[in-house]
Design an enzyme around this catalytic site. Structure first.
Site, PDB file in Angstrom:
ATOM      1  N   GLU A 160      71.983  27.737 -14.691  1.00  0.00           N
ATOM      2  CA  GLU A 160      71.130  28.734 -15.354  1.00  0.00           C
ATOM      3  C   GLU A 160      70.060  28.042 -16.193  1.00  0.00           C
ATOM      4  O   GLU A 160      70.350  27.092 -16.925  1.00  0.00           O
ATOM      5  CB  GLU A 160      71.973  29.638 -16.264  1.00  0.00           C
ATOM      6  CG  GLU A 160      72.799  30.618 -15.466  1.00  0.00           C
ATOM      7  CD  GLU A 160      73.965  31.144 -16.269  1.00  0.00           C
ATOM      8  OE1 GLU A 160      74.600  30.351 -16.974  1.00  0.00           O
ATOM      9  OE2 GLU A 160      74.242  32.355 -16.161  1.00  0.00           O
ATOM     10  N   ASP A 214      51.770  40.012  -1.744  1.00  0.00           N
ATOM     11  CA  ASP A 214      53.112  39.787  -1.210  1.00  0.00           C
ATOM     12  C   ASP A 214      52.952  39.363   0.247  1.00  0.00           C
ATOM     13  O   ASP A 214      52.743  40.197   1.122  1.00  0.00           O
ATOM     14  CB  ASP A 214      53.925  41.078  -1.339  1.00  0.00           C
ATOM     15  CG  ASP A 214      55.300  40.984  -0.701  1.00  0.00           C
ATOM     16  OD1 ASP A 214      55.630  39.925  -0.129  1.00  0.00           O
ATOM     17  OD2 ASP A 214      56.046  41.982  -0.777  1.00  0.00           O
ATOM     18  N   THR A 221      58.908  35.668   0.971  1.00  0.00           N
ATOM     19  CA  THR A 221      60.255  35.273   1.377  1.00  0.00           C
ATOM     20  C   THR A 221      60.141  33.931   2.084  1.00  0.00           C
ATOM     21  O   THR A 221      59.110  33.616   2.683  1.00  0.00           O
ATOM     22  CB  THR A 221      60.858  36.288   2.362  1.00  0.00           C
ATOM     23  OG1 THR A 221      59.893  36.534   3.397  1.00  0.00           O
ATOM     24  CG2 THR A 221      61.187  37.606   1.692  1.00  0.00           C
ATOM     25  N   LYS A 232      61.126  34.111   6.733  1.00  0.00           N
ATOM     26  CA  LYS A 232      60.420  34.794   7.836  1.00  0.00           C
ATOM     27  C   LYS A 232      59.580  33.749   8.579  1.00  0.00           C
ATOM     28  O   LYS A 232      60.135  32.777   9.048  1.00  0.00           O
ATOM     29  CB  LYS A 232      59.647  35.991   7.285  1.00  0.00           C
ATOM     30  CG  LYS A 232      60.615  37.030   6.676  1.00  0.00           C
ATOM     31  CD  LYS A 232      59.939  38.239   6.067  1.00  0.00           C
ATOM     32  CE  LYS A 232      60.987  39.147   5.430  1.00  0.00           C
ATOM     33  NZ  LYS A 232      60.382  40.259   4.676  1.00  0.00           N
TER      34      LYS A 232
HETATM   35  C1  LIG Z   1      60.771  41.183   3.766  1.00  0.00           C
HETATM   36  C2  LIG Z   1      59.856  41.632   2.720  1.00  0.00           C
HETATM   37  C3  LIG Z   1      60.248  41.679   1.369  1.00  0.00           C
HETATM   38  C4  LIG Z   1      61.677  41.554   0.895  1.00  0.00           C
HETATM   39  O1  LIG Z   1      62.375  40.474   1.229  1.00  0.00           O
HETATM   40  P1  LIG Z   1      63.981  40.466   1.116  1.00  0.00           P
HETATM   41  O2  LIG Z   1      64.286  39.011   1.118  1.00  0.00           O
HETATM   42  O3  LIG Z   1      64.501  41.226   2.276  1.00  0.00           O
HETATM   43  O4  LIG Z   1      64.333  41.104  -0.181  1.00  0.00           O
HETATM   44  C5  LIG Z   1      59.289  41.998   0.421  1.00  0.00           C
HETATM   45  N1  LIG Z   1      58.027  42.254   0.781  1.00  0.00           N
HETATM   46  C6  LIG Z   1      57.619  42.246   2.059  1.00  0.00           C
HETATM   47  C7  LIG Z   1      56.206  42.551   2.381  1.00  0.00           C
HETATM   48  C8  LIG Z   1      58.526  41.950   3.071  1.00  0.00           C
HETATM   49  O5  LIG Z   1      58.122  41.973   4.335  1.00  0.00           O
END
Ligand SMILES: *Cc1c(COP(=O)(O)O)cnc(C)c1O
Length: 415
Positions: A53, A197, A223, A226
């Site tokens: 932490e 994002d 993330t 992906k």
């Molecule tokens: C996949 C995704 C997330 C969330 O990711 P998780 O790891 O599943 O919580 C947030 N924003 C966008 C645009 C995404 O495609």
């Protein structure tokens, strides 16, 4: 005391089944990928045992000398890769990364603009059932009804009307390039902050196939699992001046102890993304999506926005077969060894559980080495399975063809 031997535990049988599924079927879910053996080894490493932490140099518990080094390495690698001033590599997921940014920059009830969920936005961009929508006043912007691209006039109009404190760019089901520059101009016009994002496209940005929002947006979240092809997890890139508030919002705001095994694996993935091979990979993801788009169009599918310039396509099934729903297509294709997800299309007349569309992505098949000729085959197999969906023999025949197509490209032949 000797370690327990649980080799007969049903989990290992299930693990073998899952390896076989991933090796022998097509993984076309646009948010998925295959992590490298090195990334998986780091995820399964002894860093899983450590409580850390805090942040490098400022931990609550002892014994973090080595952990500090691995987390610092992850931070410096990702800052170098994206040209960012500061990074937080601790988010357990993309959702946590987004919620932490909201917590750092907003007060509950503040107004935020985000892409409408039914036009490709993410759950964490203000869905009424998600914490983002419960805590903040999200207003959704849309794609145009003509060319089905993000409607920047609509973004500007809503920004002027609602005076948001934050504008969120980014999507989870949108097949075109998202240019951060016009968002910046609109945010500046109304005095809003801008968050990008880039969860889906982080690997395309890292591989120079899409524009980099770092330095344009105030904060960039994504993330790591992906297109970036790392372990499951999230990451935040930010300027030095926002770093204290955002770091505090991750810990102690949203999370407890960081998952240092995932952070070690993120460091490995970030190094992989710095290689010239990764640029080739990112370019091939896009080429494969274009090839798949051309082949699916030839099979009679209508593609939302007419095609793609990233890693995914949204197919409107109504042109292919008026009766066919996304829900049924997902089930039939899964039986044929073609795994993808149903998805709403803009202004879908069907419910989000049924849908008129499917979403198809090329990150995983590109990782396993498939190129344009395989994309043509994938479109052909999809069309065959869907046309023959009431004939179990035809669906089984496609499953056999899919298995044969995948065999020379198995991602984990030695597992
Ligand atoms: C996949 C995704 C997330 C969330 O990711 P998780 O790891 O599943 O919580 C947030 N924003 C966008 C645009 C995404 O495609």
């Amino acid at each position: 005391m000797p370690w327990p031997t649980l080799i007969d535990d049903p989990v290992w049988k299930l693990t073998a089944d899952e390896i076989d599924r991933q090796n022998s079927a097509l993984q076309l879910i646009a948010s998925e990928n295959f992590a490298s053996p090195a990334v998986m080894a780091a995820t399964g490493s002894v860093f899983t045992n450590k409580y850390s932490e805090g942040y490098p140099g400022k931990r609550y518990y002892g014994g973090n000398q080595v952990v500090d080094e691995v987390e610092s390495l992850a931070i410096s690698r990702i800052c170098e890769l994206f040209g960012a001033e500061a990074a937080n590599v601790q988010p357990h997921s993309g959702a946590n990364a987004n919620m932490a940014v909201y917590q750092a920059l907003l007060e509950p009830g503040d107004t935020v603009l985000g892409l409408s969920l039914d036009h490709g936005g993410h759950l964490t961009h203000g869905s009424p059932v998600n914490a983002s929508g419960l805590m903040y006043n999200f207003v959704g912007y849309r794609v145009t009804s003509g060319d089905e691209r993000i409607d920047l006039d609509n973004v500007r109009e809503l920004a002027k009307q609602h005076n948001p404190k934050l504008i969120v760019a980014g999507a989870t089901a949108y097949p075109r390039i998202i240019d951060p520059a016009p968002y910046r101009a609109i945010a500046d016009e109304v005095g809003a902050l801008l968050m990008f994002d880039c969860a889906h496209i982080a690997g395309l940005i890292a591989g120079d196939a899409h524009p980099n929002p770092v330095g344009v947006a105030d904060v960039v979240t994504f993330t790591t699992h992906k297109t970036l092809r790392g372990p499951r997890g999230g990451c935040i890139l930010m300027s030095e001046d926002l770093a204290p508030a955002i770091n505090k919002a991750i810990f102690p705001g949203q999370q407890g102890g960081p998952q240092e095994h995932s952070i070690a694996a993120k460091a490995v993935a970030f190094a992989e993304a710095q290689t010239p091979e990764f640029k080739t990979y990112a370019a091939q993801i896009v080429k494969n999506a274009s090839a798949l788009a051309a082949a699916m169009t030839a099979e009679g599918f209508r593609l939302v926005s007419g095609g793609t310039d990233n890693h995914l396509l949204l197919a409107d099934l109504r042109a292919f077969d008026e009766e066919l729903t996304g829900k049924e297509a997902q089930i039939v294709l899964d039986e044929a060894g073609i795994t993808l997800n149903r998805n709403t299309i803009p202004d879908d007349p069907r419910s989000p559980f049924v849908t008129s569309g499917i979403r198809i992505g090329t990150p995983a098949v590109t990782t396993q080495g498939m190129t344009e000729p395989e994309m043509t085959k994938i479109a052909e197999y999809m069309a065959r399975a869907l046309r023959g969906r009431t004939d179990a023999g035809e669906v089984a025949a496609v499953r056999a063809d899919v298995r044969a197509l995948c065999e020379p490209f198995a991602p984990y032949p030695d597992l």
